[in-house]
Design a protein around this motif. Sequence first.
Motif, PDB file in Angstrom:
ATOM      1  N   ARG A 120      -1.395   1.910  -0.241  1.00 47.97           N
ATOM      2  CA  ARG A 120      -1.188   0.525  -0.701  1.00 47.97           C
ATOM      3  C   ARG A 120      -0.120   0.470  -1.797  1.00 47.97           C
ATOM      4  NH1 ARG A 120      -7.201   0.153  -0.405  1.00 47.97           N
ATOM      5  NH2 ARG A 120      -7.574  -0.807   1.623  1.00 47.97           N
ATOM      6  N   ARG A 121      -0.183   1.415  -2.727  1.00 50.29           N
ATOM      7  CA  ARG A 121       0.776   1.440  -3.839  1.00 50.29           C
ATOM      8  C   ARG A 121       2.199   1.714  -3.321  1.00 50.29           C
ATOM      9  NH1 ARG A 121      -1.805   4.748  -6.739  1.00 50.29           N
ATOM     10  NH2 ARG A 121      -0.709   6.642  -6.163  1.00 50.29           N
ATOM     11  N   GLU A 122       2.332   2.687  -2.416  1.00 46.09           N
ATOM     12  CA  GLU A 122       3.647   3.009  -1.864  1.00 46.09           C
ATOM     13  C   GLU A 122       4.214   1.845  -1.049  1.00 46.09           C
ATOM     14  OE1 GLU A 122       5.597   5.639  -2.505  1.00 46.09           O
ATOM     15  OE2 GLU A 122       4.079   6.423  -3.875  1.00 46.09           O
ATOM     16  N   LYS A 161     -11.779   3.372  -3.626  1.00 50.15           N
ATOM     17  CA  LYS A 161     -10.904   4.306  -4.326  1.00 50.15           C
ATOM     18  C   LYS A 161     -11.660   5.556  -4.756  1.00 50.15           C
ATOM     19  CE  LYS A 161      -7.488   4.331  -8.018  1.00 50.15           C
ATOM     20  NZ  LYS A 161      -6.831   3.519  -9.031  1.00 50.15           N
ATOM     21  N   ARG A 187      -8.431   8.186  -2.522  1.00 46.86           N
ATOM     22  CA  ARG A 187      -7.176   8.234  -3.278  1.00 46.86           C
ATOM     23  C   ARG A 187      -5.975   8.018  -2.359  1.00 46.86           C
ATOM     24  NH1 ARG A 187      -9.878  12.599  -5.658  1.00 46.86           N
ATOM     25  NH2 ARG A 187      -8.654  14.039  -4.385  1.00 46.86           N
ATOM     26  N   ASP A 213      -5.561   4.360  -1.466  1.00 51.88           N
ATOM     27  CA  ASP A 213      -4.998   3.667  -2.626  1.00 51.88           C
ATOM     28  C   ASP A 213      -3.499   3.957  -2.744  1.00 51.88           C
ATOM     29  OD1 ASP A 213      -5.423   2.117  -5.135  1.00 51.88           O
ATOM     30  OD2 ASP A 213      -4.774   4.014  -6.052  1.00 51.88           O
ATOM     31  N   THR A 214      -3.115   5.190  -2.506  1.00 49.38           N
ATOM     32  CA  THR A 214      -1.700   5.576  -2.573  1.00 49.38           C
ATOM     33  C   THR A 214      -0.880   4.862  -1.510  1.00 49.38           C
ATOM     34  OG1 THR A 214      -2.226   7.731  -3.522  1.00 49.38           O
ATOM     35  CG2 THR A 214      -0.091   7.527  -2.402  1.00 49.38           C
ATOM     36  N   SER A 237      10.048   4.740  -2.712  1.00 50.61           N
ATOM     37  CA  SER A 237       8.712   4.838  -2.123  1.00 50.61           C
ATOM     38  C   SER A 237       8.698   5.901  -1.031  1.00 50.61           C
ATOM     39  CB  SER A 237       8.319   3.488  -1.522  1.00 50.61           C
ATOM     40  OG  SER A 237       7.160   3.603  -0.743  1.00 50.61           O
ATOM     41  N   LYS A 277       3.551  -1.337  -1.568  1.00 50.53           N
ATOM     42  CA  LYS A 277       3.961  -2.356  -2.543  1.00 50.53           C
ATOM     43  C   LYS A 277       5.327  -2.001  -3.142  1.00 50.53           C
ATOM     44  CE  LYS A 277       2.524  -4.710  -6.725  1.00 50.53           C
ATOM     45  NZ  LYS A 277       1.600  -4.767  -7.831  1.00 50.53           N
ATOM     46  N   LEU A 278       5.506  -0.733  -3.489  1.00 48.51           N
ATOM     47  CA  LEU A 278       6.801  -0.302  -4.026  1.00 48.51           C
ATOM     48  C   LEU A 278       7.918  -0.549  -3.015  1.00 48.51           C
ATOM     49  CD1 LEU A 278       5.820   3.067  -5.738  1.00 48.51           C
ATOM     50  CD2 LEU A 278       6.594   0.976  -6.888  1.00 48.51           C
ATOM     51  N   CYS A 285      -3.717  -5.231   1.285  1.00 50.27           N
ATOM     52  CA  CYS A 285      -4.101  -5.821   0.005  1.00 50.27           C
ATOM     53  C   CYS A 285      -5.594  -6.097   0.054  1.00 50.27           C
ATOM     54  CB  CYS A 285      -3.325  -7.111  -0.230  1.00 50.27           C
ATOM     55  SG  CYS A 285      -3.730  -7.906  -1.783  1.00 50.27           S
TER      56      CYS A 285
END
Length: 89
Positions: A39-41, A23, A33, A36-37, A51, A43-44, A69
Motif C-alpha cells: 500500500r505504501r509503495e 499490519k 508487513r 502494508d508495504t 517506489s 501510494k508513493l 486503501c
Amino acid sequence: AWQKRYDELKVFRARTGHCRVPKRFVENRALGRWVDTQRREYKLMMENEPSLMTLPRINSLNAIEFDWCVNNDDAWQKRYEELKAFKAR
C-alpha cells in the motif's frame, strides 16, 4: 520474495474472502508487513515518488481484489453508534 508473499496473500484471501491483512497479523507477521508495504509503495508511485511498485505487481494484486486503501471510517462509525446506544441505556 515478492511472489512468496503474494502467494501467501492469495491463501489468506481464499480463507477469509478479503485481502485486508492486519499490519500486526499474529499468524503471519511478515505478510502483514508486506501488505502494508504494498500500500505504501503504491501510494508513493501514485505521488510520482521513487517506489518499488510496478504495473505488473499492481495488476497481480488487482486480480485478487487487493484493497489499496483501508478505510476505518466504517469501523469507527459502528463503534460510535454502539457507544451512543450504550450511553442511552
